[in-house]
Design an enzyme around this catalytic site. Structure first.
Site, short mmCIF file in Angstrom:
data_model
loop_
_atom_site.label_atom_id
_atom_site.label_comp_id
_atom_site.label_asym_id
_atom_site.label_seq_id
_atom_site.Cartn_x
_atom_site.Cartn_y
_atom_site.Cartn_z
N LYS A 5 0.82 -1.21 0.00
CA LYS A 5 0.00 0.00 0.00
C LYS A 5 0.86 1.26 0.00
O LYS A 5 0.58 2.23 -0.72
CB LYS A 5 -0.93 -0.01 1.21
CG LYS A 5 -1.75 1.25 1.41
CD LYS A 5 -2.67 1.55 0.25
CE LYS A 5 -3.57 2.74 0.56
NZ LYS A 5 -4.36 3.17 -0.60
N LYS A 43 0.95 12.00 5.87
CA LYS A 43 1.10 10.87 6.79
C LYS A 43 1.60 9.64 6.07
O LYS A 43 2.51 8.94 6.54
CB LYS A 43 -0.24 10.61 7.48
CG LYS A 43 -0.23 9.46 8.49
CD LYS A 43 -0.63 8.12 7.91
CE LYS A 43 -2.06 8.10 7.42
NZ LYS A 43 -2.45 6.73 6.95
#
Length: 294
Positions: free
Chosen positions: A171, A241
């Site tokens: 991911k 993030k």
């Protein structure tokens, strides 16, 4: 039919939960802001007041939350006890591989199973079941959630192996490549504009021939049309993030990633200017601003 737990009804969680309900699954849903989950009641969901209340003994619970800290707050001893022997926790969040590894160990100690299943999709793609899932962890647990992923958002499911953290590495790689593609397009479109080329014509040629993937087509259109702020499907703060996690994972494995450092600075600059309503595609404004364009 067993009731499925679903924790995290944000921009992405909402369409996935809606799809599961429309496919005939029974859901108990929890969200920190309860009001965001209430529309699901009309489709038959039961809205509960705590993560523990969303769990059924020996059942399946999905979590889709913003970051590592939010997920750690959910996975308490009470949560694991409620999930119980045979229970499966499928984490769809984008988190650190280290966090995935640690949570998998906690689940195993409690007699439950943790499996990673991060989502590759913007909300509109998830709603249309055109997303992609990367999964990793215990083989039996992966098989239990497969149909639910297809019913919820996934057109394709890719098995990344038996170690839970592996899907999270995948991911992060995917999100880094999307961010890198946005920087690539921004610089290319700036070069076209500064040299008198019709940028729309350049976009059409490139995204219908050499670069036909949805990342180039969809994000390219957003860059072309300066769609940087307003109602972000994926906030710049979440993008930052994720790139932080990419760089952390790179440091831990001694992997130089100069482009990741560049897009990190682009996103940090966006947020430093107070653009709290910016989509992460706003990282493209860095190339525009550097060239004296708006």
């Amino acid at each position: 039919m067993q009731t499925i737990g679903f924790i995290g009804i944000g921009n992405l969680g909402l369409p996935i939960a809606e799809n599961l309900l429309k496919a005939g699954h029974q859901l108990k849903v929890y969200n920190r802001t309860r009001e965001k989950a209430l529309p699901l009641e009309q489709l038959g969901a039961v809205v509960v007041d705590s993560p523990v209340a969303a769990v059924e003994k020996g059942g399946i619970v999905f979590t889709l939350v913003s970051d590592d800290a939010a997920l750690r707050e959910i996975v308490t001893p009470e949560f694991l006890a409620a999930l119980g022997a045979g229970g499966v926790h499928a984490s769809m969040s984008t988190i650190s591989p280290d966090t995935a590894r640690e949570l998998a160990a906690l689940h195993k100690k409690a007699g439950t199973t943790y499996v990673a299943s991060p989502v590759f999709a913007r909300p509109e793609a998830a709603a249309a079941k055109m997303g992609n899932a990367a999964i990793s962890g215990d083989a039996a647990a992966k098989e239990r959630i497969r149909t639910l992923l297809l019913d919820g958002f996934a057109k394709n499911i890719f098995d990344m192996g038996t170690k839970p953290q592996q899907a999270n590495v995948m991911k992060l790689i995917g999100n880094f490549m999307i961010a890198g593609a946005m920087e690539l397009m921004a610089e290319s479109f700036v070069l076209a504009e500064k040299n008198g080329l019709d940028v729309k014509a350049a976009y059409e040629m490139l995204t219908t021939t050499l670069f036909t993937g949805p990342v180039f087509r969809n994000y390219g259109a957003m860059i072309l049309n300066r769609e940087f702020t307003g109602n972000p499907a994926f906030k710049a703060s979440l993008g930052l993030k994720d790139i932080d996690l990419v760089l952390e994972t790179a440091r831990n494995s001694y992997t130089p990633m100069p482009i990741a450092n560049l897009v990190h600075q682009r996103l940090l600059t966006v947020l430093s200017k107070g653009r709290r309503d910016a989509d992460w595609v706003a990282l493209a404004t860095g190339a525009l601003n550097d060239a004296g364009l708006k």
